[in-house]
Each structure stands twice: as C-alpha cells, then as structure tokens.
Design a protein around this motif. Structure first.
Motif, PDB file in Angstrom:
ATOM      1  N   CYS A  19      -6.346   6.508   4.485  1.00 47.31           N
ATOM      2  CA  CYS A  19      -4.950   6.428   4.043  1.00 47.31           C
ATOM      3  C   CYS A  19      -4.159   7.627   4.541  1.00 47.31           C
ATOM      4  O   CYS A  19      -4.557   8.778   4.348  1.00 47.31           O
ATOM      5  CB  CYS A  19      -4.885   6.355   2.518  1.00 47.31           C
ATOM      6  SG  CYS A  19      -5.697   4.892   1.837  1.00 47.31           S
TER       7      CYS A  19
ATOM      8  N   TRP B 268      -2.915   2.326   5.285  1.00 42.29           N
ATOM      9  CA  TRP B 268      -4.092   2.448   6.138  1.00 42.29           C
ATOM     10  C   TRP B 268      -3.684   2.936   7.520  1.00 42.29           C
ATOM     11  O   TRP B 268      -2.684   2.489   8.091  1.00 42.29           O
ATOM     12  CB  TRP B 268      -4.793   1.102   6.271  1.00 42.29           C
ATOM     13  CG  TRP B 268      -5.527   0.692   5.029  1.00 42.29           C
ATOM     14  CD1 TRP B 268      -5.941   1.494   4.005  1.00 42.29           C
ATOM     15  CD2 TRP B 268      -5.936  -0.641   4.695  1.00 42.29           C
ATOM     16  NE1 TRP B 268      -6.585   0.755   3.044  1.00 42.29           N
ATOM     17  CE2 TRP B 268      -6.601  -0.560   3.441  1.00 42.29           C
ATOM     18  CE3 TRP B 268      -5.810  -1.877   5.307  1.00 42.29           C
ATOM     19  CZ2 TRP B 268      -7.137  -1.692   2.812  1.00 42.29           C
ATOM     20  CZ3 TRP B 268      -6.345  -2.997   4.683  1.00 42.29           C
ATOM     21  CH2 TRP B 268      -6.999  -2.899   3.452  1.00 42.29           C
TER      22      TRP B 268
ATOM     23  N   HIS C 201      -7.063  10.039  -1.204  1.00 40.09           N
ATOM     24  CA  HIS C 201      -5.905   9.159  -1.090  1.00 40.09           C
ATOM     25  C   HIS C 201      -6.199   7.695  -1.357  1.00 40.09           C
ATOM     26  O   HIS C 201      -5.284   6.885  -1.322  1.00 40.09           O
ATOM     27  CB  HIS C 201      -5.274   9.326   0.307  1.00 40.09           C
ATOM     28  CG  HIS C 201      -4.841  10.730   0.582  1.00 40.09           C
ATOM     29  ND1 HIS C 201      -5.012  11.347   1.809  1.00 40.09           N
ATOM     30  CD2 HIS C 201      -4.254  11.655  -0.228  1.00 40.09           C
ATOM     31  CE1 HIS C 201      -4.536  12.580   1.745  1.00 40.09           C
ATOM     32  NE2 HIS C 201      -4.077  12.795   0.520  1.00 40.09           N
ATOM     33  N   TRP C 202      -7.471   7.337  -1.601  1.00 42.92           N
ATOM     34  CA  TRP C 202      -7.758   5.982  -2.067  1.00 42.92           C
ATOM     35  C   TRP C 202      -7.525   5.916  -3.562  1.00 42.92           C
ATOM     36  O   TRP C 202      -7.882   6.827  -4.314  1.00 42.92           O
ATOM     37  CB  TRP C 202      -9.211   5.604  -1.765  1.00 42.92           C
ATOM     38  CG  TRP C 202      -9.493   5.347  -0.321  1.00 42.92           C
ATOM     39  CD1 TRP C 202      -8.700   4.691   0.573  1.00 42.92           C
ATOM     40  CD2 TRP C 202     -10.668   5.744   0.408  1.00 42.92           C
ATOM     41  NE1 TRP C 202      -9.306   4.649   1.806  1.00 42.92           N
ATOM     42  CE2 TRP C 202     -10.514   5.280   1.736  1.00 42.92           C
ATOM     43  CE3 TRP C 202     -11.835   6.422   0.062  1.00 42.92           C
ATOM     44  CZ2 TRP C 202     -11.471   5.484   2.718  1.00 42.92           C
ATOM     45  CZ3 TRP C 202     -12.805   6.635   1.032  1.00 42.92           C
ATOM     46  CH2 TRP C 202     -12.617   6.162   2.343  1.00 42.92           C
TER      47      TRP C 202
ATOM     48  N   HIS D  54      -9.631   2.315   7.303  1.00 41.71           N
ATOM     49  CA  HIS D  54      -8.920   2.310   6.031  1.00 41.71           C
ATOM     50  C   HIS D  54      -8.677   3.711   5.496  1.00 41.71           C
ATOM     51  O   HIS D  54      -8.521   3.892   4.287  1.00 41.71           O
ATOM     52  CB  HIS D  54      -9.696   1.483   5.003  1.00 41.71           C
ATOM     53  CG  HIS D  54      -9.772   0.030   5.327  1.00 41.71           C
ATOM     54  ND1 HIS D  54     -10.538  -0.859   4.615  1.00 41.71           N
ATOM     55  CD2 HIS D  54      -9.166  -0.699   6.305  1.00 41.71           C
ATOM     56  CE1 HIS D  54     -10.415  -2.072   5.139  1.00 41.71           C
ATOM     57  NE2 HIS D  54      -9.591  -1.993   6.165  1.00 41.71           N
TER      58      HIS D  54
ATOM     59  N   TYR E  95       1.034   5.927   0.646  1.00 46.19           N
ATOM     60  CA  TYR E  95       0.120   5.968   1.788  1.00 46.19           C
ATOM     61  C   TYR E  95      -0.188   4.554   2.281  1.00 46.19           C
ATOM     62  O   TYR E  95      -0.066   3.576   1.524  1.00 46.19           O
ATOM     63  CB  TYR E  95      -1.194   6.671   1.409  1.00 46.19           C
ATOM     64  CG  TYR E  95      -1.043   8.149   1.159  1.00 46.19           C
ATOM     65  CD1 TYR E  95      -1.275   9.076   2.169  1.00 46.19           C
ATOM     66  CD2 TYR E  95      -0.642   8.625  -0.099  1.00 46.19           C
ATOM     67  CE1 TYR E  95      -1.131  10.440   1.937  1.00 46.19           C
ATOM     68  CE2 TYR E  95      -0.497   9.986  -0.335  1.00 46.19           C
ATOM     69  CZ  TYR E  95      -0.742  10.879   0.689  1.00 46.19           C
ATOM     70  OH  TYR E  95      -0.592  12.220   0.452  1.00 46.19           O
TER      71      TYR E  95
ATOM     72  N   SER F 116     -10.616   0.242  -0.875  1.00 47.17           N
ATOM     73  CA  SER F 116      -9.895   1.191  -0.024  1.00 47.17           C
ATOM     74  C   SER F 116      -8.386   1.105  -0.211  1.00 47.17           C
ATOM     75  O   SER F 116      -7.629   1.574   0.635  1.00 47.17           O
ATOM     76  CB  SER F 116     -10.254   0.948   1.460  1.00 47.17           C
ATOM     77  OG  SER F 116     -11.635   1.100   1.684  1.00 47.17           O
TER      78      SER F 116
ATOM     79  N   CYS G 262      -4.835   2.103  -0.972  1.00 49.95           N
ATOM     80  CA  CYS G 262      -4.239   3.436  -0.911  1.00 49.95           C
ATOM     81  C   CYS G 262      -3.415   3.766  -2.152  1.00 49.95           C
ATOM     82  O   CYS G 262      -2.843   2.882  -2.805  1.00 49.95           O
ATOM     83  CB  CYS G 262      -3.325   3.546   0.303  1.00 49.95           C
ATOM     84  SG  CYS G 262      -4.165   3.499   1.893  1.00 49.95           S
TER      85      CYS G 262
ATOM     86  N   LEU H 123       0.823  -1.205   0.000  1.00 48.65           N
ATOM     87  CA  LEU H 123       0.000   0.000   0.000  1.00 48.65           C
ATOM     88  C   LEU H 123       0.854   1.250   0.000  1.00 48.65           C
ATOM     89  O   LEU H 123       0.447   2.294  -0.485  1.00 48.65           O
ATOM     90  CB  LEU H 123      -0.931  -0.001   1.217  1.00 48.65           C
ATOM     91  CG  LEU H 123      -2.018  -1.082   1.223  1.00 48.65           C
ATOM     92  CD1 LEU H 123      -2.869  -0.956   2.470  1.00 48.65           C
ATOM     93  CD2 LEU H 123      -2.873  -1.010  -0.015  1.00 48.65           C
TER      94      LEU H 123
END
Length: 316
Positions: A80, A70, A141-142, A78, A68, A62, A64, A28
């Motif tokens: 980010c 979680w 940010h997702w 979740h 980023y 979710s 990232c 992520l």
C-alpha cells in the motif's frame, strides 16, 4: 496478470484497467497434530460468545488503510502506497522499454526495481531503495496488520526477515510451576503428513518453530503466508479442505493450496489472530470457555470470535 518478456523477463506495459479497478482503487484510497488423530472430535461451541471479529477488509487481507492504494507494479503487488506513488510505479513500467538495451539489460546507471520477485523493471538506485522501503513498511499500511498501539510503528515480524524461524505463542497463557507459556507444536515432532498440532510448553524443538514463507521468500508484498514447520518442511494445513468449525490444523506436504495459506490480522488487544485464507476462520486452541487454553489441547480452526484462545504472538 501482466505477461513477461521471454527476452528480458521484465513486465510489459500494463493493460488498460477495467472499470472495476478504478472503483477498487477509490475504495482502497478511502474515496469510494503423529498420533493425535486429525479427525478428533471438535470442541463444542460456547454457550455465549463475543460478536464475530471484523474481517480483514472488503478486498481481503491486503486491504489498504484509508488514503492508500495498492502499488500494482504487477497485479499481485499489494503493497500500500499513496496514489501518487502508484502512478509513478505505472509510469516506470511504461518507460521500461527505453531503459533497456537490445539484450534486455538495464542501461548504464539503472538497476532492477525488484518491487516483487521477478520485477526487472529498470530504474535508478534511489527508486529501487524506495520500493524496498515500501515493502519493509507494508504491514504498517494494511488495514489488517497495522499496530493498534503505535499506529505508525514498524511491524517487522514476520513480514521482513525472509527464511527466519518464528514461534507461535499463545498470547494469554502464563508461566506456571516452572513451566513455560504455550506454543503451537507439531505433535511429538513427527514428520508424517496429517500429524496434528497442539499447544505445548516451549522446550526448544524445531517442531515448535515455523517459517512464514511467501512467494519469492523475500519481503512480504501481500499479507499471505505458508506457515512451514522447521523440523519437517511441511505446511500448516486445514485438514481435508474443511470449512467447518473444529477442523484440525495438521502438517502436510506443501502444495500451494488455499487451505495452506494464512494471513495475519490485528485484534483490538493488538495480538494477532491467524486466519485461513481458504475458510476465513481463525487458528484456535480448543477452549470452549474462550479463555487461555490448557497445556496439550488441540489446535483447530473456528470462527473468529475474539477469545483469548485465538490470540497469538509471533516471536523470534
């Protein structure tokens, strides 16, 4: 999942993360329808269709953006953030015992963090403000939801206004002969379970307005929603738990099942596609040509293939 204390209902110290959690973090971070029958015949598949759209990401809706991770104030958090902020969040969890009195209340000068519903970790006001700001900015940010035109742009709808009613507009339909553009509509305003949905001219009825509801009904901390019809209080539902193309989208009493859970994902044209968490198929207005749908066609699920009939705008 983290347990909660019966006395203070605050989150306990996180358990040691299994090895796969560190791999997850690295990846992520970038390092590693009343009488339109619900069983109406589905549309035929188009003879030629664009390539399937990319899924939300390796870790779901979710996932990232690169750089980023979680936040994980709780395993279901979740939002980010940068890796440093996640580390700070874990440290706040560990420090909570010392920040509460014998009755489980926050010591003087401290407040509940409220990063997600039920989060009663005691922190300073500035830390709580920062957590709330991170939640407000979650959709930036997702990987699935960031704005493709303004990459650092704020994405408010429907992620920040709890309980607000929105309309789901078919993005590529246009006003014609005095008619409005088309919106998702629960057929004839019925409140019965199993009533199907269509796209219809906007006329202001509550059967064309929906609440994007999430756990706690506050700021989104996951890119997952129940879509609740304002006139009936019932959820948009993939009929009979089908994973097939052409399955109708109906309203049904909300029961929390995955066939009533949806997530948003940006398309290359910056419109939304609305995807079922259960089937991973897209909300689709029946139009085999993949162009903008016609008035009154049914709403169904179909593979996400990038057609204009699968492009939606969430508007207030």
């Amino acid at each position: 999942m983290s347990e909660t204390s019966g006395r203070s209902r605050t989150f306990k110290r996180p358990r040691p993360a299994p090895a796969y959690a560190f791999l997850l973090a690295g990846v992520l971070a970038g390092t590693a329808p009343g009488a339109v029958p619900a069983n109406a015949a589905p549309a035929s598949a188009p003879d030629s269709a664009p390539a399937s759209a990319t899924k939300a990401g390796p870790f779901g809706p979710s996932t990232c953006k690169q750089g980023y991770v979680w936040r994980e104030s709780h395993p279901e958090d979740h939002v980010c953030v940068t890796p440093d902020v996640r580390t700070q969040t874990w440290n706040q969890n560990r420090a909570n015992y010392g920040n509460t009195d014998d009755n489980g209340r926050c010591r003087d000068g401290l407040v509940f963090r409220e990063a997600i519903p039920g989060d009663e970790i005691c922190v300073t006001q500035s830390v709580r403000d920062a957590a709330r700001k991170a939640n407000e900015q979650a959709a930036m940010h997702w990987e699935a939801t960031w704005d493709r035109v303004y990459p650092d742009g704020y994405v408010p709808f429907p992620f920040t206004d709890a309980g607000h009613e929105y309309k789901i507009r078919s993005s590529y339909t246009a006003a014609r002969n005095g008619k409005q553009v088309l919106y998702v509509d629960v057929w004839q305003g019925s409140t019965q379970d199993g009533t199907g949905t269509v796209v219809w001219d906007y006329w202001g009825g509550a059967n064309q307005r929906f609440v994007f509801r999430r756990a706690g009904n506050d700021l989104a901390y996951q890119n997952v929603f129940e879509i609740v019809a304002a006139h009936s209080g019932k959820c948009l539902d993939v009929f009979e738990w089908s994973k097939s193309n052409g399955a109708r989208i109906v309203q049904w009493s909300c029961h929390g099942g995955l066939n009533q859970k949806w997530y948003l994902e940006r398309r290359a044209d910056n419109r939304w596609q609305i995807r079922s968490l259960y089937s991973d198929k897209c909300l689709d207005a029946d139009q085999p040509s993949l162009q903008a749908p016609e008035h009154g066609v049914i709403v169904q699920q179909w593979d996400c293939i990038g057609g204009k009939n699968q492009a939606w705008s969430v508007v207030n």
